[in-house]
Each structure stands twice: as C-alpha cells, then as structure tokens.
Design a protein around this motif. Sequence first.
Motif, PDB file in Angstrom:
ATOM      1  N   GLY A  79      62.554  28.925-134.509  1.00 19.25           N
ATOM      2  CA  GLY A  79      63.145  28.397-133.283  1.00 19.25           C
ATOM      3  C   GLY A  79      64.658  28.456-133.230  1.00 19.25           C
ATOM      4  O   GLY A  79      65.256  27.875-132.309  1.00 19.25           O
ATOM      5  N   TYR A  80      65.287  29.137-134.182  1.00 19.17           N
ATOM      6  CA  TYR A  80      66.746  29.231-134.168  1.00 19.17           C
ATOM      7  C   TYR A  80      67.178  30.466-133.377  1.00 19.17           C
ATOM      8  O   TYR A  80      66.621  31.564-133.544  1.00 19.17           O
ATOM      9  CB  TYR A  80      67.309  29.319-135.591  1.00 19.17           C
ATOM     10  CG  TYR A  80      67.065  28.077-136.407  1.00 19.17           C
ATOM     11  CD1 TYR A  80      67.776  26.905-136.137  1.00 19.17           C
ATOM     12  CD2 TYR A  80      66.130  28.082-137.444  1.00 19.17           C
ATOM     13  CE1 TYR A  80      67.547  25.762-136.896  1.00 19.17           C
ATOM     14  CE2 TYR A  80      65.908  26.943-138.204  1.00 19.17           C
ATOM     15  CZ  TYR A  80      66.611  25.787-137.919  1.00 19.17           C
ATOM     16  OH  TYR A  80      66.385  24.651-138.668  1.00 19.17           O
ATOM     17  N   ALA A  81      68.181  30.274-132.539  1.00 18.25           N
ATOM     18  CA  ALA A  81      68.694  31.365-131.704  1.00 18.25           C
ATOM     19  C   ALA A  81      70.111  31.016-131.268  1.00 18.25           C
ATOM     20  O   ALA A  81      70.499  29.835-131.257  1.00 18.25           O
ATOM     21  CB  ALA A  81      67.794  31.577-130.484  1.00 18.25           C
ATOM     22  N   PRO A  82      70.895  32.014-130.920  1.00 20.88           N
ATOM     23  CA  PRO A  82      72.246  31.724-130.429  1.00 20.88           C
ATOM     24  C   PRO A  82      72.206  31.088-129.048  1.00 20.88           C
ATOM     25  O   PRO A  82      71.219  31.204-128.316  1.00 20.88           O
ATOM     26  CB  PRO A  82      72.903  33.115-130.391  1.00 20.88           C
ATOM     27  CG  PRO A  82      71.766  34.056-130.184  1.00 20.88           C
ATOM     28  CD  PRO A  82      70.605  33.465-130.942  1.00 20.88           C
ATOM     29  N   THR A  83      73.270  30.442-128.701  1.00 28.39           N
ATOM     30  CA  THR A  83      73.383  29.803-127.384  1.00 28.39           C
ATOM     31  C   THR A  83      74.532  30.454-126.618  1.00 28.39           C
ATOM     32  O   THR A  83      75.354  31.190-127.180  1.00 28.39           O
ATOM     33  CB  THR A  83      73.660  28.304-127.525  1.00 28.39           C
ATOM     34  OG1 THR A  83      74.924  28.119-128.180  1.00 28.39           O
ATOM     35  CG2 THR A  83      72.554  27.625-128.330  1.00 28.39           C
ATOM     36  N   LEU A  84      74.597  30.169-125.323  1.00 30.84           N
ATOM     37  CA  LEU A  84      75.685  30.696-124.515  1.00 30.84           C
ATOM     38  C   LEU A  84      77.028  30.154-124.986  1.00 30.84           C
ATOM     39  O   LEU A  84      78.057  30.842-124.915  1.00 30.84           O
ATOM     40  CB  LEU A  84      75.460  30.351-123.039  1.00 30.84           C
ATOM     41  CG  LEU A  84      74.169  30.917-122.405  1.00 30.84           C
ATOM     42  CD1 LEU A  84      74.067  30.494-120.946  1.00 30.84           C
ATOM     43  CD2 LEU A  84      74.151  32.442-122.520  1.00 30.84           C
ATOM     44  N   GLU A  85      77.030  28.921-125.502  1.00 30.98           N
ATOM     45  CA  GLU A  85      78.271  28.337-126.014  1.00 30.98           C
ATOM     46  C   GLU A  85      78.732  29.054-127.285  1.00 30.98           C
ATOM     47  O   GLU A  85      79.929  29.250-127.501  1.00 30.98           O
ATOM     48  CB  GLU A  85      78.073  26.853-126.310  1.00 30.98           C
ATOM     49  CG  GLU A  85      77.874  25.967-125.082  1.00 30.98           C
ATOM     50  CD  GLU A  85      76.476  26.084-124.493  1.00 30.98           C
ATOM     51  OE1 GLU A  85      75.588  26.679-125.166  1.00 30.98           O
ATOM     52  OE2 GLU A  85      76.266  25.615-123.360  1.00 30.98           O
ATOM     53  N   SER A  86      77.769  29.449-128.129  1.00 33.97           N
ATOM     54  CA  SER A  86      78.158  30.132-129.364  1.00 33.97           C
ATOM     55  C   SER A  86      78.772  31.504-129.058  1.00 33.97           C
ATOM     56  O   SER A  86      79.736  31.929-129.712  1.00 33.97           O
ATOM     57  CB  SER A  86      76.956  30.279-130.298  1.00 33.97           C
ATOM     58  OG  SER A  86      75.937  31.083-129.709  1.00 33.97           O
ATOM     59  N   SER A  87      78.248  32.222-128.072  1.00 35.77           N
ATOM     60  CA  SER A  87      78.843  33.507-127.719  1.00 35.77           C
ATOM     61  C   SER A  87      80.225  33.326-127.119  1.00 35.77           C
ATOM     62  O   SER A  87      81.117  34.167-127.309  1.00 35.77           O
ATOM     63  CB  SER A  87      77.937  34.282-126.756  1.00 35.77           C
ATOM     64  OG  SER A  87      77.851  33.612-125.510  1.00 35.77           O
ATOM     65  N   GLN A  88      80.419  32.195-126.413  1.00 37.70           N
ATOM     66  CA  GLN A  88      81.756  31.920-125.879  1.00 37.70           C
ATOM     67  C   GLN A  88      82.743  31.647-127.016  1.00 37.70           C
ATOM     68  O   GLN A  88      83.901  32.061-126.965  1.00 37.70           O
ATOM     69  CB  GLN A  88      81.704  30.723-124.927  1.00 37.70           C
ATOM     70  CG  GLN A  88      83.032  30.379-124.273  1.00 37.70           C
ATOM     71  CD  GLN A  88      83.608  31.535-123.471  1.00 37.70           C
ATOM     72  OE1 GLN A  88      82.904  32.131-122.653  1.00 37.70           O
ATOM     73  NE2 GLN A  88      84.872  31.863-123.713  1.00 37.70           N
TER      74      GLN A  88
END
Length: 452
Positions: free
Chosen positions: A135-144
Amino acid sequence: MARKRRPETDTELLDYVSTDAADEAVAAEPRGRKARKAAKQADKAERKAAKAQVPKRQGRFGVLSMGIAYEAIQSLRGRSMRTWMTAIGIALGIAATVATVGLSSTSAAAIAERFDATEATQVTVAFSNNMRDAGYAPTLESSQRVRDINGVLEAGIYCVSGEDRAASRTENQDYVRDVPVFGMEPGAMDAFGFTFVQGAAFDAGHVERDDKVAVVDESAARDLGFSSLEGGPMIYLDGEEYALVGIYTAPEGEAKLTGAVIVPPTPCTAADPDYAAAEVFIRTDLGAADKVAETAPTAVFPEGAENLSVSKPSDLRSFRKGVENEMQALLLGLAAVSLVIGAVSVSNTALVSVMERRSEIGLRRAVGAARRAVAMQFVWESTLIGLIGGLVGTVLGVNVTAIVSLYRDWQIVFDPMLFGAGPVIGAVVGVVAGVYPAWRASRIPPAVTLRA
C-alpha cells in the motif's frame, strides 16, 4: 772504373745526356720499404693539393636543382590537360581525407553535445512491487517536494498498466485496439518532453479532481480514427469513458510511450495492483543528477527512503569515444584507398610519359645530363602534380565539411593543421608515385637518340 769517352757527334751527345739522366733517376729513387711508402704519401698529398687548386666546373642551368624544377614546370605546362587529369586523382583522395577528418571531428562534437544533453539529466526514483502490495505509493505532495529541490527542472509521478487495455472510440466497442495505459502527472509529461499536435495535456486541476480525461499518442489516435478533437470526442478504455483532450507525439528515445494512452496518476498514488509500482521521473540541470539522486528519495518517501531504488544514466564517455574512434577509422580507411588509387594514377601517368619521351631523355643524356638530373626532373614533375592535387583536394574537403555541417545544423569543428597537411600529403604521394618512373627514365641510354 773506366772513364767514359767524350762524345764527338750530336748523336753521341744525346745518348750521353739520356744515359746520365737515367743514371741520376736511378740514383734518386728511394731505397727501402719505408722510403717508398713516404714517397708515395708525399706524391698523393701533392696531387690532392693540386686538385684543390683547380676551380670546380659550374653546372649548366638544366643540371642545377632550380633548373630541374624549372624544366619540370615547363614540361607540365606543355601537357596541361594530362597534368590536371592526373592531379584530380590525388585531389579526390586528399578531399576524402580532409573531409573525413573534418566531418569526424564535427560529428564527434555533435555526438558529444547530444550525449551531454541526456547524460546526467535524468533521475528515476522507483517504488518496489512489494511496497506497492503493502500500500505504499508516492503522493502529489511528495512529487512537489522533488520539484522544489535545487537543480530539478521538471518531475512527476507515473506508472504503467500491467496489461494492455482495450481502447475504442465508441461505447459499443465497434473497433478495439489494445494499448498500454499510463497514469501520469502533468509534471512527468513535461519531464519526458511531450509534444502535442492537437489539444494539450490535462492540468493539475484535472488531477486534483480525478477527472476522467486522457491524451493519446498520434499513432494510436490514427488507428482509432481520431482525426481531430472537434466535438469533444471520447475514448473508452475497457468500456470506461474518458474525455480526449490531446494528441501527442511520443518523445524521442521513449519508445514505451508510442501508441499509449495517458490518464491522470490516480492508479499510481492509489497503489493499484493492476499497475506497476509507481516511479517519479525527474529532469535535472546538466550535471546536477548526482546531487538530486542523493536527495530525491528522502523527498519522495521520507519514511523509508532507503527502500527506494534510484537510477540515472551511466557514464557514456567511453562508449562515445569508442563510437567516434570506430567511425573515424572506417572513414580514414576509405580515404586511404582513395589516396592509393591517386598514387597509382600518378605513377602510371609518369611511366607513360617516360616511354613517350625516350628520345628527349636520350638527347639530354647525350649532351651531358647526368642520370641523377634526369631522375630528379621526373620526381619534380610528380611532386608538383601531387602538390596541385593536395591544394585542390584540401579546398574540396573543407567545402564538403562545411556543406554537410550546415545541412545537418552542426557546429563546424576543423583542425587548422589540415590546411597545411593536405598539400604536404599530396606532395608526399607524388614523390612516392614518381620514384619508379624516375628510375626508369634515368636508365635510358644516350644511344636512344641515334635510333630515333
């Protein structure tokens, strides 16, 4: 000892004088080995001194070096058509050599520029399939956060479907084509360098609202019958409806994106098991990839940065150097063949000229020209032909390099040494090609004139 009678007649007087001179010469002759050796050395020294006092005979104009060169020039002028046709053979070889070196240097610079444009400018931070399953995945905040790193130009999340999905332009699935589907952020499309032929990419607002929008590669759009975006066409992926907002051309070097459909990155951030583990694709400033690769994992997933894999292009300098060397060796081999052909042409022409001018050569020998003078004239002729061919070939080679570089939009890289090397190589080829004909000419006897 009896005393000689005094001569009374003229005849007796001559005999008396000759006998006395002979007796004196015999008396003056050195006696013993050492005495004879000393006399011989003295006589040799006397002859050497006498020879040194005699002035050297000045050579005629035709025998002197400048005279030979002048006669060679006059001979070539008398056969101007043959001279130019022979020089063209060397000119082509020199032109091929100069153009080869010039184009290899120019293309090497272009290749280096192309490698530098991609080398150390791409970084990929990837989650593993085990992390996705957990269930681990990047988020939009992490790409920012990644985009905020110093040296990062563009970055975004993307992932690809595990299997191709059926795409159609109608809800009834009248015509279906299987296509790979990518979930992708607009930042990732910018990092890959998407070019849109119609419409545009979906934006951050579409991503935040999780709108059902898509963009498609032009090859897939053509197969599915999307000629334009007029009327707001829809595309169906396994029967799921998406609004088609753009048609793009796949970025150069990214074959995986050819014929694909791009949708918002929701499957990536949701760790959808039907999609591969998410990745963050990053485009950096030139030379900043190493630093970005050290920082990006923490920005993407601070809780377990050590579990992420980071990849960036390997150092391609040795590969690039190998490509340059192999290409230059191939082209120089072809140029060397051209030079050999030119040298054979010069040698053959000079040999034919020797056969045609046997009477002339025999006459020169008959009036006192030495073998060396005759040979030097033919060497001069072939050298001048090679020099002319070298000059013409250098000009041709430089122009070929310039034309090809302008056509390919390359920056011309040319070693100034080639301007002097071309004529020198041509002259050397001429000398080598003229040695045998010159030797043949020097062996022609003066008696040939009498037979002619």
